[in-house]
Design an enzyme around this catalytic site. Sequence first.
Site, mmCIF file in Angstrom:
data_model
loop_
_atom_site.group_PDB
_atom_site.id
_atom_site.type_symbol
_atom_site.label_atom_id
_atom_site.label_comp_id
_atom_site.label_asym_id
_atom_site.label_seq_id
_atom_site.Cartn_x
_atom_site.Cartn_y
_atom_site.Cartn_z
ATOM 1 N N ARG A 50 0.805 -1.322 -0.056
ATOM 2 C CA ARG A 50 0.155 -0.097 -0.185
ATOM 3 C C ARG A 50 1.398 1.218 -0.082
ATOM 4 O O ARG A 50 1.998 0.924 -0.018
ATOM 5 C CB ARG A 50 -0.928 0.172 1.597
ATOM 6 N N GLN A 200 -3.085 2.613 9.376
ATOM 7 C CA GLN A 200 -1.056 2.597 8.837
ATOM 8 C C GLN A 200 -0.629 3.720 9.848
ATOM 9 O O GLN A 200 0.548 3.369 9.577
ATOM 10 C CB GLN A 200 -1.546 3.585 7.814
ATOM 11 N N ASP A 241 -1.948 10.670 -3.168
ATOM 12 C CA ASP A 241 -2.737 9.482 -3.553
ATOM 13 C C ASP A 241 -2.953 10.005 -5.223
ATOM 14 O O ASP A 241 -3.045 9.192 -6.403
ATOM 15 C CB ASP A 241 -3.497 8.836 -2.716
ATOM 16 N N ASN A 251 -5.937 12.083 -0.301
ATOM 17 C CA ASN A 251 -5.267 11.602 0.357
ATOM 18 C C ASN A 251 -5.688 10.490 1.392
ATOM 19 O O ASN A 251 -7.014 10.435 1.776
ATOM 20 C CB ASN A 251 -4.345 12.537 1.164
#
Length: 351
Positions: A50, A200, A241, A251
């Site tokens: 990821r 994350q 992203d 994001n």
Amino acid sequence: MVAGLPRSVSPISHAHLRLLDQRLLPESEVYLDCTQVEQVISAIKQLSVRGAPAIGLAAAFGLLLEIDQYPDSKAEIATRLGEVGAKLVASRPTAVNLAWAVEAMLAFASTDAAGLGAAGWRDRLFAKATELYDADRAACRKIGAAGAALVSTHPRVLTHCNAGALAVSEFGTALAPIYHAHNQGVEVSVWVDETRPLLQGSRLTAFELMAHQVPCRLITDSMAAHVMASGLVDMVLVGADRVAANGDTANKIGTLGVAVLANHYGLPVYVACPWSTIDLNTASGSDIEIELRNPDEVRTFQGQPSAPTAVPVYNPAFDVTPGHLISGFITERGLIAGPFDETLKVAASHG
Ligand code: MRU
């Protein structure tokens, strides 16, 4: 590479891609040895690999895994690569790096190289994927250098999600200026948002920063307002992203809230990303597709139920921070301030 950190994407050969299974971090360091494209697609969908640049690199190498099984004709190879590339791109919609990397590979595959057989194509394409990997490494180093001065004047940084070494080839994007400044002796300290629902921040960013011995403190996402209001933050620094032509930035979900808070408290918000994340073909944030993920990610906390099993859930994986809330982009082309609809175009022409 950040010392002591495992590498997320490791190409072993054109037919063997090793991916770190990030779902199991920080408890276990387990690798997925992929020899089939479907394994890579599944690893991307399940977030074993990821982070926008890392999934692009996984796709670039993943594209080639089964090339030895294709008929020995350039047209046939190009058709098969196109089909596989489309499947890889569809595995996650928001991060543009995925489509960017596959497009770069397919464009290269369509260049004229008369007389090359399948083995020749295979080697050329593996070299191209390696070039993308090396370019990402170089970009991360440059982002680190370009953003380090900001970190030294704003050393108490709040970050959201993971935009570190684990999300790229090595070193990171949002964490790169932090690592760079820390290596230069700057007394940087990082507030790490936990980043619900998949953690994350707590699982990956806290793990990375501790491996690099960067002082950090973990907070739940809902504590960000309090630490800002308490005067404990100098700057917000996150990854991206997809950045649209006007600077609107997709994001990890929660970034928008952090940016709104930072603007309320008069704190700068910087986005660090390689140029491969900037998508001038997307006019604004409303044109960015936001990935919706499995409701069970919200109904559970690390695999344990945390809500009624049948409760309806909304689970967008990303949000869009409007460009006007962003102070600047830190890229391998330097620091880019607004007005982004003009400055991003100018930076594009310097590529
Ligand atoms: O769903 P994820 O973990 O892939 O989301 C990752 C992020 O949102 C990162 O901030 C972004 O990809 C930048 S990584 C350098």
